[in-house]
Design a protein around this motif. Structure first.
Motif, PDB file in Angstrom:
ATOM      1  N   GLY A 207      18.697 -30.184 -26.199  1.00  0.00           N
ATOM      2  CA  GLY A 207      19.507 -29.089 -26.750  1.00  0.00           C
ATOM      3  C   GLY A 207      18.802 -27.752 -26.688  1.00  0.00           C
ATOM      4  N   SER A 208      17.468 -27.794 -26.641  1.00  0.00           N
ATOM      5  CA  SER A 208      16.722 -26.535 -26.641  1.00  0.00           C
ATOM      6  C   SER A 208      16.773 -25.854 -25.276  1.00  0.00           C
ATOM      7  CB  SER A 208      15.267 -26.792 -27.018  1.00  0.00           C
ATOM      8  OG  SER A 208      14.623 -27.451 -25.942  1.00  0.00           O
ATOM      9  N   LEU A 209      17.067 -26.658 -24.234  1.00  0.00           N
ATOM     10  CA  LEU A 209      17.028 -26.134 -22.862  1.00  0.00           C
ATOM     11  C   LEU A 209      17.784 -24.831 -22.714  1.00  0.00           C
ATOM     12  CD1 LEU A 209      17.500 -29.045 -20.331  1.00  0.00           C
ATOM     13  CD2 LEU A 209      15.828 -27.195 -20.296  1.00  0.00           C
ATOM     14  N   LYS A 210      19.020 -24.859 -23.203  1.00  0.00           N
ATOM     15  CA  LYS A 210      19.908 -23.726 -23.045  1.00  0.00           C
ATOM     16  C   LYS A 210      19.303 -22.476 -23.676  1.00  0.00           C
ATOM     17  CE  LYS A 210      23.470 -23.481 -25.717  1.00  0.00           C
ATOM     18  NZ  LYS A 210      24.590 -24.138 -26.393  1.00  0.00           N
ATOM     19  N   TRP A 211      18.768 -22.672 -24.896  1.00  0.00           N
ATOM     20  CA  TRP A 211      18.252 -21.501 -25.623  1.00  0.00           C
ATOM     21  C   TRP A 211      17.009 -20.953 -24.962  1.00  0.00           C
ATOM     22  CZ3 TRP A 211      21.352 -19.229 -28.868  1.00  0.00           C
ATOM     23  CH2 TRP A 211      22.413 -19.978 -29.393  1.00  0.00           C
ATOM     24  N   ILE A 212      16.139 -21.850 -24.537  1.00  0.00           N
ATOM     25  CA  ILE A 212      14.894 -21.363 -23.941  1.00  0.00           C
ATOM     26  C   ILE A 212      15.148 -20.762 -22.575  1.00  0.00           C
ATOM     27  CG2 ILE A 212      12.683 -22.129 -23.031  1.00  0.00           C
ATOM     28  CD1 ILE A 212      12.613 -24.104 -25.370  1.00  0.00           C
ATOM     29  N   ASP A 213      16.012 -21.412 -21.797  1.00  0.00           N
ATOM     30  CA  ASP A 213      16.219 -20.955 -20.423  1.00  0.00           C
ATOM     31  C   ASP A 213      17.187 -19.778 -20.366  1.00  0.00           C
ATOM     32  OD1 ASP A 213      15.676 -21.048 -17.771  1.00  0.00           O
ATOM     33  OD2 ASP A 213      17.365 -22.343 -17.311  1.00  0.00           O
TER      34      ASP A 213
END
Lengths: 464, 293, 305
Positions: A129-135
């Motif tokens: 779920g963090s992928l979107k926010w970090i990327d």
């Protein structure tokens, strides 16, 4: 809050009357403007012929919105702005406000927040779920911050209007893509090489245009940006044209751990972690954060060095510079080269992040967006530019997330479609409200008694 | 045409303008002009509007390249520079000639102090190892920047701007801007300072301050001055040597007193025929006597 | 290559002049706005695109109403509606995005113009869809003149350009409006003091530029038979390049620049490589500016010290 009038009631009334009148005109004009484009839609029928589909309801909505907008503008926004302006004018006579704790330690707080950002997001949304926010948010915004800081050296400090900055971003990205695919060189070797190559191109392109002033310089830089993109498209043997170069090697942690799934020294394997693409993104986040920090450090240091002062002096008055023995040719070239170098770093990073580069990513619109961030932020101000990047890039990125709007406007509604439309509108609105950008004042680089910010009304914007 | 009075190698002459002609298309702005500027003197270049004074300045400081003629600058060290062959920024850097402008050209968005630091660009550039060493924080550069601030402070004091050091240059009054421009030019350590109408637009008090500053420059720093001026009170008050131009040619050259009484100069300024000159001359002496009384 | 070398050359020249006429008409709008308020109106290319879409939609309305609408009448109506639409849009844009910034920071209106350009192209993408919009050939006659085929479309474009330019030249050089424009261009404050309505003059300048762009848009639609929301960019940049090449601020320069760009494009495609035609255009622009920094007919900027 209304203007100083002896009879507020009549004032209010006339304001409303004026608002209604203006709203009526706005309605008429918008009816004219939108009649064809909104009222009628061109669609293709089964025979591939164009047919018109009327949308009078939509047209009515547009016209009503324009009327309401105009009415509110006259009745509420304009008096509010006037009141704020007069309030500020009277406040200016009082003592200068002491900046709060947040304002004073903004840089430190921002760095801490950014460093803690990935673990925080992972904690909140989990690995995947963090992928979107970090990327999409973190890395994406930071790339623009870095590009805008790089362009700021050229436009904000040296006052040279460069409309083709994306060319250097492209040079960096293709340098990394080509050298890593053909020669298998590593990211950490190619990062400086890409920067140097971009700086070299900055010099090569900068040299012939030094004599040009003002908007002539702008159009030639635009032309150079387009030339580089067109060469990338057409030099198919090397660049693979519009197909682009794919399968670009990922960056590694200084060659010790790799993010290649098949590699024996894979990061996740080495630490017995579950496989996830998030590690690479988190790693990239820290890489771009470090690159941004480098850009900021160099910008700040250079500004208080003779070369940086010469850049700013060049922006203020080129003839005076020459009378003081400053070689304006080398001064301009170093500005071009330094700005281009950061563009090249960002480009190499972009290549490593995407794993794929194509000329599509380096269109004029990108140059325009980067320039817009510099000007919206306030030319020369690193903080202002960072804010502008967060607002403009992050804000429009957020639109992708507004899936709940589908519930309101129906399943056909795609918020992404409106992303650039809103981006453009935001550019216009911010500029009209704050012509000097979010941070309009300039911090002096040296002082004798006290450091006082220079109001934007004194600084010039250069003629180049 | 007057014969040059000194031999070109005479160390007493700092700037030698020899047979300079400047044409713009068909227009002859300066025609075969020769004059000398002597070391440690204030030389004034005067003449009616359109006489070509600023053009002379632009030729001397490299903004124009003269069509014909030589401009020789002899430095204290004995080095001779051909200014007519040099480009603008090298004239300041190598030949040590600094200038100010008729319409003040300050870096308005930089502070007063920063203006003076920009003027020390070349010194600081060398000290910072062309940025590389400075970026790495070498000590030599730090010392040099401290020295640069000290020098700026010195000139701020002389120009009476010390308490305005941290204000933007664009925020200064007109007179203060003029003084700052001179201080900035002096921060480049020139041997010859060219001032284009330094007293224009100043009130009498500011004008007096300016005179003081210019004299101090001549006496304390050993810098020679060449100035264009319209304000005769300034010219007569401070200059050691006056050159008068009309229509691009020199019509008179000498001490203020000599020039003041030169019938050609009076004719040029008043636009009268030569016969009427004596008459006008009487009136002027009369008027000046009265004014002094 | 078909035909004799000479005929081929003339053929390509004719094509180049046609294209150049369209660029020239758009370039006038850039150069006028630049002349009068000193800003690059980046949205001008998109005004051209709006004009093309107005003409396209009008064409569909006309053919939808009457089956065999006469072509000449259709073209005139299309052009009229396009002029109306483009003028209205450009007028409104000037009012809301440029006027509040007049006399402010020079880069601010440049950014709002870029913003407006983004808004306009995306507005059309959202309202009319992202696909190419083809229309049937309006004018298909082709004449053979000494072995060179010249289409009626090309003749129409050149005639309309000449007519528009003559009218325009008259307006700018022989009317009080033109005088007000030139006065505003020289010194806005002084013009205002002498009773010139500066705001109105600037508005009219935007309307005039938009009208020419709309005519160019209609011609473009007729010539290529297709419109798409991205059409503002490439012709816009080319026209802007033309304006700068000719000397920005100079009206004859804009037309000359347009013709040159058109010729370079078609001749380069014919003799060298079609892929690199835009590279050639931009390179020639850079080379011209390097040797003549104020363009071909622009007045050289004298460095006043």
């Amino acid at each position: 809050m209304t203007v100083q009038s002896t009879n507020p009631a009549s004032k209010q009334e006339s304001l409303v009357a004026r608002g209604l009148r203006e709203a009526f005109f706005a309605g008429l004009i918008s009816l004219g403007m939108f009649s064809l484009y909104v009222g009628l839609k061109t669609d293709q029928n089964m025979l591939n012929e164009l047919v018109l589909v009327p949308r009078w309801g939509m047209l009515a909505i547009f016209v009503v919105l324009a009327m309401i907008g105009r009415f509110l503008m006259i009745v509420a926004v304009q008096p509010w702005l006037a009141a704020r302006k007069s309030a500020r004018a009277s406040a200016a006579h009082g003592q200068a406000e002491v900046p709060g704790f947040v304002a004073r330690n903004l840089t430190v707080l921002a760095v801490i927040a950014l460093v803690l950002f990935p673990p925080l997001v992972v904690g909140l949304f989990g690995m995947q779920g963090s992928l979107k926010w970090i990327d999409n948010f973190g890395i994406q915004i930071l790339i623009y911050v870095m590009l805008a800081w790089g362009l700021n050296i050229v436009v904000g400090l040296a006052g040279l209007l460069d409309l083709g900055y994306v060319a250097f971003y492209a040079v960096g990205a293709y340098s990394y893509a080509l050298l890593s695919s053909y020669f298998g060189l590593s990211f950490w070797l190619l990062l400086p090489i890409s920067g140097i190559l971009a700086a070299f191109w900055g010099m090569v392109l900068g040299f012939p245009v030094l004599r040009l002033r003002g908007d002539y310089l702008a159009v030639v830089t635009l032309a150079f940006g387009e030339i580089i993109r067109l060469v990338l498209i057409n030099w198919v043997e090397v660049t693979k044209g519009t197909f682009g170069i794919s399968g670009i090697a990922k960056a590694s942690i200084f060659g010790i751990w790799s993010f290649d799934v098949s590699a024996p020294n894979n990061f996740a394997k080495a630490f017995d972690l579950p496989m996830s693409s998030a590690y690479y993104k988190i790693f990239l986040f820290y890489v771009i954060l470090a690159l941004c920090a480098l850009t900021a450090y160099v910008s700040v240091r250079l500004r208080s060095m003779p070369i940086g002062r010469a850049w700013e002096a060049l922006r203020e008055d080129e003839i005076a510079c020459r009378s003081l023995g400053i070689n304006t040719v080398t001064t301009k070239l170093t500005a071009f080269a330094t700005g281009a170098m950061f563009g090249g770093f960002a480009g190499a990073f972009f290549g490593a992040r995407q794993g794929f580069v194509s000329p599509e990513s380096f269109v004029f619109l990108e140059s325009a967006v980067i320039l817009a961030i510099v000007v919206l932020g306030g030319m020369g101000s690193l903080v202002g530019i960072a804010i502008a990047a967060v607002v403009m890039v992050g804000g429009t990125e957020l639109l992708r997330e507004l899936t709940f709007l589908k519930a309101v406007f129906g399943p056909d509604f795609t918020p992404e479609l409106y992303r650039m439309l809103i981006f453009g509108l935001a550019m216009v609105i911010v500029m009209v409200l704050k012509p000097r950008g979010f941070v309009g004042s300039r911090q002096p680089t040296a002082f004798l008694h006290e450091r006082k910010a220079v109001s934007g009304s004194f600084t010039k914007e250069g003629h180049g | 045409m007057m014969e040059p009075r000194e031999n070109p190698m005479n160390s007493d002459v700092i700037l030698k303008v020899e047979h300079v002609t400047m044409r713009f298309g068909g227009l002859v702005a300066i025609n075969d002009l020769s004059f000398d500027v002597r070391r440690n003197e204030i030389t004034a270049l005067i003449g009616p509007n359109g006489a070509g004074k600023t053009t002379v300045f632009n030729c001397v400081t490299g903004f124009y390249r003269p069509t014909m003629g030589r401009i020789l600058m002899t430095q204290k060290s004995g080095k001779v520079c051909h200014l007519e062959r040099m480009t603008d920024f090298t004239i300041n850097r190598e030949a040590k000639v600094a200038r100010t402008f008729q319409n003040i050209r300050l870096f308005t968005g930089l502070t007063v102090l920063e203006n003076l630091l920009v003027a020390q660009h070349n010194t600081l550039m060398r000290a910072s190892g062309y940025t590389v060493l400075g970026l790495l924080g070498f000590k030599g550069y730090r010392n040099a920047s401290v020295a640069a601030i000290e020098k700026a402070k010195l000139w701020l004091e002389r120009a009476d701007l010390l308490d305005r050091a941290d204000d933007p240059a664009g925020d200064l009054s007109y007179g203060a801007q003029r003084r700052l421009e001179i201080a900035r030019a002096m921060c480049t350590d020139p041997e010859l300072l060219c001032l284009d109408e330094p007293a224009a637009g100043l009130n009498p008090r500011e004008s007096l301050e300016l005179n003081k500053l210019l004299r101090a420059i001549r006496d304390d720093t050993g810098t020679s001055l060449l100035l264009i001026e319209h304000d005769m009170s300034v010219v007569m008050e401070i200059s050691d040597h006056v050159v008068v131009l009309e229509y691009g040619t020199k019509i008179s050259d000498g001490t203020p007193d000599e020039v003041k009484n030169d019938p050609k100069v009076i004719a040029a300024y008043l636009g009268v025929d030569d016969e009427e000159v004596d008459e006008v001359l009487d009136e002027i002496t009369h008027a000046t006597d009265e004014a002094q009384a | 290559m078909d035909g004799e070398p000479m005929e081929y050359f003339i053929q390509q020249t004719v094509n180049g002049i046609t294209l150049g006429s369209i660029y020239g008409m758009i370039a006038i709008g850039y150069t006028m706005v630049y002349g009068i308020i000193g800003m690059i109106n980046f949205a001008h290319g998109d005004i051209f695109m709006l004009g093309a879409f107005a003409a396209l939609i009008t064409f569909l309305v006309l053919t939808g109403l009457v089956a065999g609408f006469p072509v000449v009448a259709a073209l005139i109506v299309m052009m009229a509606v396009a002029i109306l639409m483009a003028s209205l849009w450009n007028w409104t844009i000037e009012r809301i995005a440029y006027r509040p910034l007049r006399g402010s920071f020079r880069l601010a209106p440049l950014i709002t113009a870029i913003g407006m350009s983004i808004v306009l192209s995306n507005f059309i993408q959202v309202t009319q869809g992202p696909r190419n919009k083809p229309i049937p050939q309006l004018v298909s006659e082709v004449y053979d003149v000494f072995g060179i085929s010249i289409s009626l479309k090309q003749i129409l474009i050149v005639i309309i350009t000449v007519v528009m330019m003559t009218a325009f030249w008259y307006l700018v050089n022989r009317t009080s409006l033109g005088r007000a424009q030139r006065a505003t261009e020289q010194d806005r404050k002084m013009a205002a003091l002498l009773g010139v309505d500066v705001d109105r003059t600037i508005s009219i300048t935007f309307i005039m530029g938009a009208a020419l762009a709309a005519v160019a848009g209609t011609m473009y639609l007729m010539y290529y038979g297709v419109a798409v929301f991205t059409d503002g960019f490439t012709p816009g940049v080319k026209a802007f390049t033309a304006a700068v090449l000719g000397g920005i601020g100079s009206l004859p320069g804009a037309l000359l620049g347009g013709l040159l760009i058109g010729l370079i494009e078609s001749l380069w495609s014919a003799y060298f490589s079609i892929d690199y035609k835009d590279v050639a255009t931009f390179s020639i622009l850079a080379i011209v500016l390097i040797f003549k920094p104020s363009g071909i007919l622009g007045r050289p900027e004298i460095e006043k010290v």
